[in-house]
Enzyme design. Structure first.
Site, PDB file in Angstrom:
ATOM      1  N   SER A   1       0.815  -1.215   0.000  1.00 17.31           N
ATOM      2  CA  SER A   1       0.000   0.000   0.000  1.00 17.31           C
ATOM      3  C   SER A   1       0.849   1.266   0.000  1.00 17.31           C
ATOM      4  O   SER A   1       0.314   2.366  -0.125  1.00 17.31           O
ATOM      5  CB  SER A   1      -0.929   0.016   1.222  1.00 17.31           C
ATOM      6  OG  SER A   1      -1.930  -0.957   1.078  1.00 17.31           O
TER       7      SER A   1
ATOM      8  N   GLU B   1       8.129 -11.194  -1.423  1.00 18.30           N
ATOM      9  CA  GLU B   1       6.792 -11.600  -0.990  1.00 18.30           C
ATOM     10  C   GLU B   1       6.201 -12.743  -1.825  1.00 18.30           C
ATOM     11  O   GLU B   1       5.478 -13.576  -1.290  1.00 18.30           O
ATOM     12  CB  GLU B   1       5.833 -10.401  -1.011  1.00 18.30           C
ATOM     13  CG  GLU B   1       6.143  -9.380   0.074  1.00 18.30           C
ATOM     14  CD  GLU B   1       5.019  -8.362   0.250  1.00 18.30           C
ATOM     15  OE1 GLU B   1       3.902  -8.761   0.590  1.00 18.30           O
ATOM     16  OE2 GLU B   1       5.272  -7.164   0.022  1.00 18.30           O
TER      17      GLU B   1
ATOM     18  N   HIS C   1      28.785   5.174  -5.484  1.00 25.22           N
ATOM     19  CA  HIS C   1      29.594   5.813  -4.441  1.00 25.22           C
ATOM     20  C   HIS C   1      29.735   4.941  -3.214  1.00 25.22           C
ATOM     21  O   HIS C   1      30.253   5.400  -2.194  1.00 25.22           O
ATOM     22  CB  HIS C   1      28.979   7.173  -4.089  1.00 25.22           C
ATOM     23  CG  HIS C   1      28.950   8.091  -5.272  1.00 25.22           C
ATOM     24  ND1 HIS C   1      29.989   8.947  -5.596  1.00 25.22           N
ATOM     25  CD2 HIS C   1      28.034   8.234  -6.257  1.00 25.22           C
ATOM     26  CE1 HIS C   1      29.696   9.598  -6.709  1.00 25.22           C
ATOM     27  NE2 HIS C   1      28.515   9.181  -7.138  1.00 25.22           N
TER      28      HIS C   1
ATOM     29  N   LYS D   1       1.454  -9.637  12.211  1.00 28.30           N
ATOM     30  CA  LYS D   1       0.282  -8.794  12.505  1.00 28.30           C
ATOM     31  C   LYS D   1      -0.533  -9.419  13.638  1.00 28.30           C
ATOM     32  O   LYS D   1      -1.002  -8.716  14.533  1.00 28.30           O
ATOM     33  CB  LYS D   1      -0.579  -8.604  11.250  1.00 28.30           C
ATOM     34  CG  LYS D   1       0.053  -7.657  10.232  1.00 28.30           C
ATOM     35  CD  LYS D   1      -0.838  -7.430   9.012  1.00 28.30           C
ATOM     36  CE  LYS D   1      -0.200  -6.453   8.039  1.00 28.30           C
ATOM     37  NZ  LYS D   1      -0.948  -6.242   6.807  1.00 28.30           N
TER      38      LYS D   1
HETATM   39  C1  F6R Z   1       0.758  -8.220   1.144  1.00 27.86           C
HETATM   40  C2  F6R Z   1       1.495  -6.972   1.043  1.00 27.86           C
HETATM   41  C3  F6R Z   1       1.901  -6.276   2.293  1.00 27.86           C
HETATM   42  C4  F6R Z   1       0.795  -5.309   2.779  1.00 27.86           C
HETATM   43  C5  F6R Z   1       1.221  -4.596   4.068  1.00 27.86           C
HETATM   44  C6  F6R Z   1       0.210  -3.541   4.526  1.00 27.86           C
HETATM   45  O1  F6R Z   1       0.327  -8.612  -0.136  1.00 27.86           O
HETATM   46  O2  F6R Z   1       1.794  -6.541  -0.027  1.00 27.86           O
HETATM   47  O3  F6R Z   1       3.113  -5.591   2.032  1.00 27.86           O
HETATM   48  O4  F6R Z   1       0.508  -4.366   1.785  1.00 27.86           O
HETATM   49  O5  F6R Z   1       1.391  -5.553   5.089  1.00 27.86           O
HETATM   50  O6  F6R Z   1      -1.091  -4.060   4.547  1.00 27.86           O
HETATM   51  P1  F6R Z   1      -2.279  -3.211   3.889  1.00 27.86           P
HETATM   52  O7  F6R Z   1      -1.897  -3.040   2.467  1.00 27.86           O
HETATM   53  O8  F6R Z   1      -3.493  -4.056   4.061  1.00 27.86           O
HETATM   54  O9  F6R Z   1      -2.339  -1.933   4.656  1.00 27.86           O
END
Ligand code: F6R
Length: 356
Positions: A61, A240, A256, A350
């Site tokens: 994101s 990923e 550099h 998470k």
């Molecule tokens: C998983 C991915 C992760 C999420 C990140 C934030 O496909 O690309 O890098 O984007 O953990 O989660 P969101 O995007 O849901 O805020």
């Protein structure tokens, strides 16, 4: 392990793709068209004079924020910064347009940044599929661009980037985007024919890259214009999707420091595979640096490939490279026998954090 046999068998690749990453990749042009449409609709934030733009988000994101930053650098009068943190920089105030981006809408760092932006009275646009972010934004009367769910965030770069362009155009900060997005969509439709699983190894640059990356460590280098961020994207997608290490850097900075580190240990350097991403608008001196650098590292590493962007506009050129890297990363997953979709380590982190 017979690399060519794996890359010749689309059905076998689809069978281990539990989250339909291949289908999402194929749909990228349609996603970009839909993302533009979504960005052109709905309310805009009430804003006075905008002196800068901030995109706050993480991972898949946040990378759209980097794409916006480099895309707009040569075209927009105000700067774009990307924030990947719980807190916002001190300068952020009522004159900062803040895009709060979270595909799930539940990323804790992003929710914290949202609250800060609210407290500072910033004009905000939320970009999400739903979750807590949409709940908060609806509660606060903050405009939300709601994009379709069901994708991995990293497979949704169209949805997580293109609407920001539409908003900036509607606010009078960018122009000419409709034609550029149209060209982007047409160009991606054209190049996916040679990137899809059914295209042969000889025709398919992404498959060739996966073959070259297999059992090696990819090192992706871009230029300080638009390709550095694409190098970062390549690296993230390999991490990923293929669950494998990869590294990235940018010219001229890497000349550099990083370049000096190609002497020892020789047996590890032989495991590296370098990709140099090029664009017609690279600075003329950077073009020369790339050429000289290639000559220096070629002797130390297992191989070097140069990939040049294609297409007319900046958007099409950036995405022409992103598309190759995205496909290469899922082919690499296939070579390792890995399901490209699930990111169990991120999910575990998470969940652990949520319980503390
Ligand atoms: C998983 C991915 C992760 C999420 C990140 C934030 O496909 O690309 O890098 O984007 O953990 O989660 P969101 O995007 O849901 O805020």
């Amino acid at each position: 392990m017979n690399i060519e046999a794996v890359l010749k068998d689309p059905q076998a690749m689809y069978n281990v793709d539990s989250m339909n990453m291949f289908r999402a990749l194929w749909g990228l042009p349609e996603q970009c068209a839909d993302a533009w449409r979504l960005g052109t609709q709905g309310p805009l934030p009430v804003a006075g004079a905008i002196s800068n733009v901030l995109v706050t988000g993480l991972g898949g994101s946040a990378i759209g924020g980097d794409l916006l930053r480099v895309y707009s650098a040569g075209k927009m009068a105000v700067p774009v910064a990307v924030n990947r943190d719980y807190v916002l920089p001190a300068y952020v105030d009522r004159s900062t347009l803040v895009f709060v981006v979270s595909y799930s809408g539940n990323t804790e760092e992003t929710l914290s940044a949202y609250e800060e932006a609210r407290n500072r009275g910033c004009p905000i646009v939320a970009l999400t599929t739903g979750g807590k972010l949409k709940e908060l934004a609806d509660r606060d009367g903050v405009p939300v661009i709601t994009v379709p769910g069901g994708l991995a965030p990293r497979a949704a770069t169209g949805y997580l980037f293109i609407p920001t362009l539409a908003v900036l155009e509607r606010l009078g900060l960018l122009s000419g985007l409709e034609a550029e997005v149209r060209e982007l969509v047409e160009h991606l439709e054209e190049i996916r024919e040679n990137l899809k699983p059914e295209a042969s190894l000889e025709d398919n640059l992404a498959k060739q890259l996966a073959r070259d990356f297999y059992n090696r460590i990819p090192v992706i280098w871009g230029g300080s214009g638009t390709t550095g961020v694409v190098a970062q994207r390549f690296k993230g997608q390999i991490n990923e999707n293929a669950k494998a290490p990869a590294y990235w850097n940018v010219f001229p900075e890497l000349n550099h420091n990083e370049l000096v580190g190609f002497e020892v240990p020789k047996e590890l350097l032989e495991k590296l595979y370098v990709v140099i991403l090029k664009d017609e608008e690279d600075h003329p001196r950077v073009k020369i640096r790339m050429e000289i650098t290639r000559g220096i590292v070629a002797k130390a590493v297992s191989g070097v490939t140069e990939i040049k962007s294609s297409g007319q506009g900046v958007l099409a050129r950036m995405y022409s490279l992103i598309y190759v890297g995205d496909y290469a990363s899922v082919y690499l997953a296939a070579l390792y026998g890995i399901d490209p979709g699930p990111v169990r380590i991120i999910d575990y982190l998470k969940a652990e954090l949520a319980g503390r």
